[in-house]
Structure formats: C-alpha cells, structure tokens
Design an enzyme around this catalytic site. Structure first.
Site, PDB file in Angstrom:
ATOM      1  N   ASP A   1      25.689  52.217  13.938  1.00 30.56           N
ATOM      2  CA  ASP A   1      26.130  51.379  15.039  1.00 30.56           C
ATOM      3  C   ASP A   1      27.304  50.505  14.595  1.00 30.56           C
ATOM      4  O   ASP A   1      27.188  49.723  13.652  1.00 30.56           O
ATOM      5  CB  ASP A   1      24.950  50.514  15.474  1.00 30.56           C
ATOM      6  CG  ASP A   1      25.274  49.732  16.720  1.00 30.56           C
ATOM      7  OD1 ASP A   1      25.495  50.380  17.752  1.00 30.56           O
ATOM      8  OD2 ASP A   1      25.333  48.503  16.652  1.00 30.56           O
TER       9      ASP A   1
ATOM     10  N   THR B   1      30.759  50.618  20.574  1.00 27.42           N
ATOM     11  CA  THR B   1      31.238  49.539  19.707  1.00 27.42           C
ATOM     12  C   THR B   1      32.090  50.079  18.551  1.00 27.42           C
ATOM     13  O   THR B   1      32.861  49.330  17.972  1.00 27.42           O
ATOM     14  CB  THR B   1      30.056  48.737  19.124  1.00 27.42           C
ATOM     15  OG1 THR B   1      29.191  49.637  18.458  1.00 27.42           O
ATOM     16  CG2 THR B   1      29.296  48.022  20.203  1.00 27.42           C
ATOM     17  N   THR B   2      31.935  51.353  18.224  1.00 31.51           N
ATOM     18  CA  THR B   2      32.805  51.949  17.203  1.00 31.51           C
ATOM     19  C   THR B   2      34.119  52.345  17.868  1.00 31.51           C
ATOM     20  O   THR B   2      35.195  52.025  17.351  1.00 31.51           O
ATOM     21  CB  THR B   2      32.133  53.197  16.579  1.00 31.51           C
ATOM     22  OG1 THR B   2      30.793  52.869  16.263  1.00 31.51           O
ATOM     23  CG2 THR B   2      32.857  53.661  15.354  1.00 31.51           C
TER      24      THR B   2
ATOM     25  N   ASP C   1      20.935  50.729  22.330  1.00 31.89           N
ATOM     26  CA  ASP C   1      22.148  51.379  22.853  1.00 31.89           C
ATOM     27  C   ASP C   1      21.814  52.224  24.085  1.00 31.89           C
ATOM     28  O   ASP C   1      22.523  52.176  25.087  1.00 31.89           O
ATOM     29  CB  ASP C   1      22.781  52.287  21.784  1.00 31.89           C
ATOM     30  CG  ASP C   1      23.718  51.507  20.878  1.00 31.89           C
ATOM     31  OD1 ASP C   1      23.485  50.291  20.746  1.00 31.89           O
ATOM     32  OD2 ASP C   1      24.666  52.089  20.320  1.00 31.89           O
TER      33      ASP C   1
HETATM   34  N1  LIG Z   1      27.491  66.032  21.484  1.00 36.40           N
HETATM   35  C1  LIG Z   1      28.686  65.483  21.471  1.00 36.40           C
HETATM   36  N2  LIG Z   1      29.793  66.241  21.420  1.00 36.40           N
HETATM   37  C2  LIG Z   1      31.002  65.689  21.398  1.00 36.40           C
HETATM   38  N3  LIG Z   1      31.236  64.376  21.413  1.00 36.40           N
HETATM   39  C3  LIG Z   1      30.200  63.565  21.481  1.00 36.40           C
HETATM   40  C4  LIG Z   1      28.863  64.067  21.503  1.00 36.40           C
HETATM   41  N4  LIG Z   1      28.022  63.003  21.553  1.00 36.40           N
HETATM   42  C5  LIG Z   1      28.790  61.906  21.562  1.00 36.40           C
HETATM   43  N5  LIG Z   1      30.096  62.220  21.521  1.00 36.40           N
HETATM   44  C6  LIG Z   1      31.242  61.312  21.514  1.00 36.40           C
HETATM   45  O1  LIG Z   1      31.115  60.421  20.428  1.00 36.40           O
HETATM   46  C7  LIG Z   1      31.680  59.173  20.764  1.00 36.40           C
HETATM   47  C8  LIG Z   1      30.690  58.074  20.517  1.00 36.40           C
HETATM   48  O2  LIG Z   1      30.363  58.043  19.173  1.00 36.40           O
HETATM   49  P1  LIG Z   1      29.434  56.919  18.565  1.00 36.40           P
HETATM   50  O3  LIG Z   1      28.205  56.780  19.398  1.00 36.40           O
HETATM   51  O4  LIG Z   1      29.297  57.187  17.115  1.00 36.40           O
HETATM   52  O5  LIG Z   1      30.292  55.638  18.689  1.00 36.40           O
HETATM   53  P2  LIG Z   1      30.293  54.505  19.762  1.00 36.40           P
HETATM   54  O6  LIG Z   1      29.472  54.865  20.939  1.00 36.40           O
HETATM   55  O7  LIG Z   1      31.721  54.173  19.994  1.00 36.40           O
HETATM   56  O8  LIG Z   1      29.689  53.282  18.982  1.00 36.40           O
HETATM   57  P3  LIG Z   1      28.175  52.837  18.786  1.00 36.40           P
HETATM   58  O9  LIG Z   1      27.297  53.929  19.330  1.00 36.40           O
HETATM   59  O10 LIG Z   1      28.088  52.667  17.314  1.00 36.40           O
HETATM   60  O11 LIG Z   1      28.045  51.564  19.530  1.00 36.40           O
HETATM   61  C9  LIG Z   1      32.057  59.232  22.234  1.00 36.40           C
HETATM   62  O12 LIG Z   1      33.441  59.410  22.349  1.00 36.40           O
HETATM   63  C10 LIG Z   1      31.290  60.438  22.748  1.00 36.40           C
HETATM   64  O13 LIG Z   1      31.982  61.070  23.797  1.00 36.40           O
HETATM   65 MG   LIG Z   2      27.411  55.450  20.834  1.00 40.36          MG
END
Ligand SMILES: Nc1ncnc2c1ncn2[C@@H]1O[C@H](COP(=O)(O)OP(=O)(O)OP(=O)(O)O)[C@@H](O)[C@H]1O
Ligand SMILES: [Mg+2]
Length: 554
Positions: A87, A120-121, A421
């Site tokens: 996260d 958040t990332t 989340d």
């Molecule tokens: N199965 C998947 N295939 C492709 N992209 C994906 C998949 N699952 C999630 N994503 C993409 O990954 C990204 C989110 O990644 P991640 O959850 O690591 O980071 P975040 O949501 O920005 O931060 P956090 O979850 O740490 O608050 C988004 O752009 C989402 O569209």
């Molecule tokens: Mg995420």
C-alpha cells in the site's frame, strides 16, 4: 553616504546568485519529490517489486513471499518493527522523509487515501511524472506560473476525458461492485483470497449505506477486528457486534439465547477517594466491617442488575479503578450474567449505534427499559484467542463488523489494510456511480486525447498539454515494466490500439499482452482516477510555485 572604511560595493557575483536561487530551490524540490516517487514506482500494479526500507539505510532486496509472482515490500521502521505491505500510503508513512518537498508527496498520498482510499501509489507516480514534465518545460524557458496555470487546465480536461470514458453502474449490480473490489485487491498480498474478501467488502459497505444518504457512507460504521489464528479465508462478516475480549467471568455463561444486554459506564467495585490516602485498620472487627460494607455495596448493585432482568453486561473501561472487582464478578457469575469488561471509551459510540441504545451512567437508571434484546450472545474460539459475538440484535443500527483472520501478525495487518482499500473502492462507487477500465487504459486514452487537444492550442498551453499528456503514460509504462514486459513496445502498441478506437485496450498482466481489459474484469471507480489526477496536479502546482525555503529558528 557610506562611512569611511565601509565598502559600499556589492560583493561580486551577488546579482547572479540572487537570480539563480529560485531556480536552485525549485530544482532541489523537484529532485527530492521525484526521488520519493521513484522509490515507490516499483510497487505499482499487481506485479509490483519489493524493497526493504529501514530508517537510515535503504536495502534493495527482492523478496518473494508468496509462490506467485507478486512481490511485496518489506519495511523495517526505526523501532525495528517490520511491516510487509504494497500500500503506497503505508510505505510512504513509514519512510523517514526529511525534505519538505518530498514530504509534500507523502501528504499527497495520504490525501488520496482519505479522498478515495485506493490509488495511493498511482497518485505519487503520476506526480513524479508531472514533475519531470514540469522540469523539461522549465528548461525550455517557460515560466513556472504559466506551467502551473496550464497544468490546472490540463487536469480539468483530463478529468473530463475520464468522465466521458466512464460507464454508469447501479448499486443493485452486486457483481460489478465485487469486480472493482477484486481489482483493488489484485495488487495486494491477499490477492489470492480476493474471492472471499471482495464480496465481504461489498456487503459491508452496502449494509452501512442508508437509502437517500449515499454520499455520506461512513466507514467508521464498519468495525474491522484482527484476530490472530486461522487463515484469511476464515475472515467473516458479522451482522452484529463483536468484542475482541473474552467474557470476564470464570464460571459464568458462555452462550446465551434471548439475551438482555446492558451497557454501563459506572464501576462495580469499591469506590475510591479522590485523594491519595491510606487507611490503617488495626483490629479484626474493623476489618470485618470494611469487608462487610464492600460486600453490601456490591451486592446492592448486583441485585439491581438482576432485578432489571439483565443477563449480558458490557462495562466501559475505567482508568481510576477496577471496572468490575473480583467479588462483583463472583456474584455476577452466580446469577448467570455474562460480563464483558474493558469496553474502550472510543468504542462506546460504535456499540451504542449497533445496539441502538444509550450507555447507562448510574445505577438508578439501570432499569429493564434501558436493556437491549438480542437473539444470541456467545463466546467463540479463534485460534488461541476467544471473542464474544452478539447477533440478532433487535433494532440493530446500520453497523457491521468484519473479523479478519490470519496466521501471523504481518499477514493479518496487511489483510486489514487491503480490506480497507476494498471498502474504500466500494464507497467510491456508492458515492459516484461510475466505473472505468484499469490496466493503463484510461491513462493512455487521456494521453492520446490531451495530445490531440494540444494540436488545437497555441502558445505555452500547447507545450504544457503535450508534456502533461506524455506524463500520463507513466502508469501503463510502469505497469508493463513491473510485469516484466517491454515498456516502450507495450506503450506503443497501446497507443496504436487506442488510436484505432479500442478505448478499453489495457495491459493484461496475466497474459503479458494487450487485451480488452473490461473482459478481464479489471475495473476501477472513476473517483479513484479523477481524484489522483486532481490531487497530483494540485501538489505539483504548489511545488512549482515555491521559490525559496526559509528556515525558522525555534
Ligand atoms: N489484473 C490487472 N491487470 C492489469 N492492471 C491491473 C490489474 N489489477 C490492477 N491493475 C492496475 O494496477 C494499478 C493499481 O495498482 P496498485 O493497487 O498497486 O496501486 P494503487 O491502487 O495506486 O495504490 P494502493 O493500492 O497502494 O493504494 C491500477 O492502474 C490498476 O488499473
Ligand atoms: Mg490499489
């Protein structure tokens, strides 16, 4: 006139230094903030990489914790405690960031956490790319204020593009809500358990959503309780109330049907004086009298409890003395009353809301009308712990509890964060009922449309829109990079597919190819993406407008 002996001429080079200072400060701020963004970039997406961050030394170490390719971040904080997480907000919160501009990115991530809960990332990665773009624009001689104003227009346009791309949803469509909760869980340690956790998160949020007040979903009405033992699959949603403590009595009842519950704020123990003092009792007769008094005092309270017909007693924690003395417990055990003591002060509001009751502050008010009826109160075992569950509450308020289970502390904590989340994602959808595709599709679409729009503009705006559009490509490029794909080839193909009108073409990290990402069920709330763009732009604008760092003496 300057007095004799005093040199009135300015030291050489002073004028040059004055001019370069704002640029130096800006460059230093941009570099520091970019470093934070770079540090977190590798954890984006379902196949993020790992790092071990300690307070003073940064070790870079790949650490594969689960069998699948998902990587985790292991963070060792200053006090030696280790956290494993993916996260963004948690990683940044635990990193020891000193530079004020870098701290702004940490705050940005926190702001996104409050606003949307997920993304958040992404927000920090986007901010880093925007800073890169701003740096290039500064190099070609565009004034920071002009860049800042132009970026504001870019962000408005980007949000408009995202909104046009989005699909409206209905809250009754449970399947789609589950899909978006699963997407947010995809990148977490607990991704393999997303089929258990996603429906749970959806049900919990829908339970606490009041009809007609959808924009005011309060996640405080969902209590997440960590219980060590078992596996994440054992995580359950309790439509009722859960207390982490076991029942206090030794011989008291452990299971009660048709319970009558009383929540008290007074103590069932001998009263204490306000001042510190000691009483010396020197003869047996006096001692006996003291004990008799105490017994009579407690018996009086216990009798009143019995008279009211109460059989489950919830007692608020007291800081002055024992909330329930051993003698009181003994009597309560005898009259078959289950006692749950040490209910924290901050939990009282939640308990009252769940039971739809008010806490009883004095013995005089302990009457049958103040009690709450429930079908079942029971003590259940979970691993080596025990906790108390109250279900079938009459007139239950709109609250719900989630008992998260996990075999060790690190996994349990990360499961809790991941559920948070997922809950936030569902809350976003309840607030703003629109979905967009994930996997880099919206970012590429924004990049293409913003670049096309820049061709219709002239002057500084044309440059800034183009730079902003390029910065948006950081998300698909990072997703590809983290998934082991070639980022340049992937982004180029994505661009082509989108140019041909495939608006939902995204990076399918499982297949390592570009496919229709909606068919893969990778969907995310519109609110997460729009808030990431607006918050990141806001932060970049304030970083650009800083031209000096003034140290105050404390
Ligand atoms: N199965 C998947 N295939 C492709 N992209 C994906 C998949 N699952 C999630 N994503 C993409 O990954 C990204 C989110 O990644 P991640 O959850 O690591 O980071 P975040 O949501 O920005 O931060 P956090 O979850 O740490 O608050 C988004 O752009 C989402 O569209
Ligand atoms: Mg995420």
């Amino acid at each position: 006139m300057a007095p004799k002996g005093v040199v009135s001429k300015k030291p050489q080079g002073q004028a040059y230094k004055d001019k370069s200072k704002p640029a130096d400060v800006r460059a230093s701020n941009i570099n520091a903030a970019k470093a934070v963004s770079d540090a977190i970039r590798t954890s984006l997406g379902p196949r993020g990489m790992d790092k071990m961050v300690s307070n003073t030394i940064i070790y870079i170490q790949n650490l594969c914790v689960t069998k699948r390719e998902s990587f985790l971040r292991q963070i060792q904080s200053g006090n030696g405690e280790v956290t494993i997480t993916n996260d963004g907000a948690t990683i940044l919160k635990q990193m020891n960031v000193l530079h004020p501009a870098a701290k702004m990115l940490v705050e940005l991530s926190r702001a996104q956490d409050v606003e949307a809960g997920d993304g958040t990332t992404s927000v920090v990665v986007v901010a880093g790319a925007l800073l890169d773009a701003a740096e290039r624009l500064l190099h070609i001689g565009i004034h920071p204020t002009a860049i800042s104003d132009s970026f504001q227009r870019c962000s408005t346009k980007a949000v408009q593009i995202l909104t046009e791309m989005s699909r409206p949803i209905e809250l009754s469509d449970r399947e789609i809500l589950i899909k978006s909760a699963s997407t947010s869980l995809n990148s977490k340690v607990v991704s393999q358990q997303s089929s258990t956790l996603a429906p749970l998160a959806v049900d919990a949020v829908l339970k606490v959503t009041e009809a007609g007040q959808e924009d005011r979903v309060d996640l405080k009405n969902i209590k997440v309780i960590r219980s060590l033992g078992g596996t994440i699959e054992d995580t359950e949603l309790v439509d009722g109330l859960v207390f982490t403590q076991r029942s206090a009595g030794t011989n008291g009842p452990k299971r009660l049907e048709k319970a009558k519950i009383g929540l008290i704020q007074f103590c069932i123990s001998p009263p204490k004086t306000d001042m510190d003092h000691s009483v010396v009792v020197s003869d047996y007769a006096a001692m006996d009298r003291v004990l008799k008094e105490e017994r009579a005092y407690i018996l009086n309270i216990v009798k009143q409890i019995k008279k009211a017909g109460c059989n489950v007693l919830l007692v608020q924690k007291s800081i002055l003395r024992d909330a329930v003395s051993d003698l009181a417990l003994h009597f309560l055990d005898k009259i078959k009353v289950m006692v749950i003591k040490d209910v924290e002060r901050e939990d009282i509001e939640f308990v009252c809301k769940s039971l739809s009751c008010r806490p009883i502050a004095s013995l005089d008010h302990f009457v049958a009308e103040s009690l709450v009826n429930a079908d079942l109160v029971e003590e259940v075992a979970s691993g080596s712990n025990k906790f108390v569950k109250i279900t079938g509450i009459q007139n239950q308020g709109q609250t719900v509890s989630i008992v998260v289970r996990g075999s060790n502390k690190l996994v349990l904590e990360e499961a809790d964060r991941s559920i948070h989340d997922a809950l936030c994602v569902v809350r976003c959808l309840v607030k703003n009922r629109a979905l967009i595709a994930g996997g880099g599709a919206p970012e590429i679409e924004m990049a293409l449309q913003l670049a096309a729009h820049s061709n219709t503009l002239d002057g500084v705006d044309a440059y800034c829109f183009r730079a902003f559009a390029e910065a948006m490509e950081v998300i698909p490029s990072t997703l590809a990079e983290n998934a082991g794909l070639n980022p340049i080839a992937t982004v180029t193909e994505l661009r082509n597919r989108h140019a041909q009108g495939e608006k939902n073409a995204g990076i399918n990290v499982r297949k390592g190819a570009i496919t229709d990402i909606l068919a893969e069920n990778v969907v995310q709330p519109l609110l997460v993406s729009t808030s990431a763009i607006t918050l990141a732009t806001e932060t970049i604008r304030s970083i650009l407008k800083i031209d000096d760092i003034v140290n105050t003496v404390t």
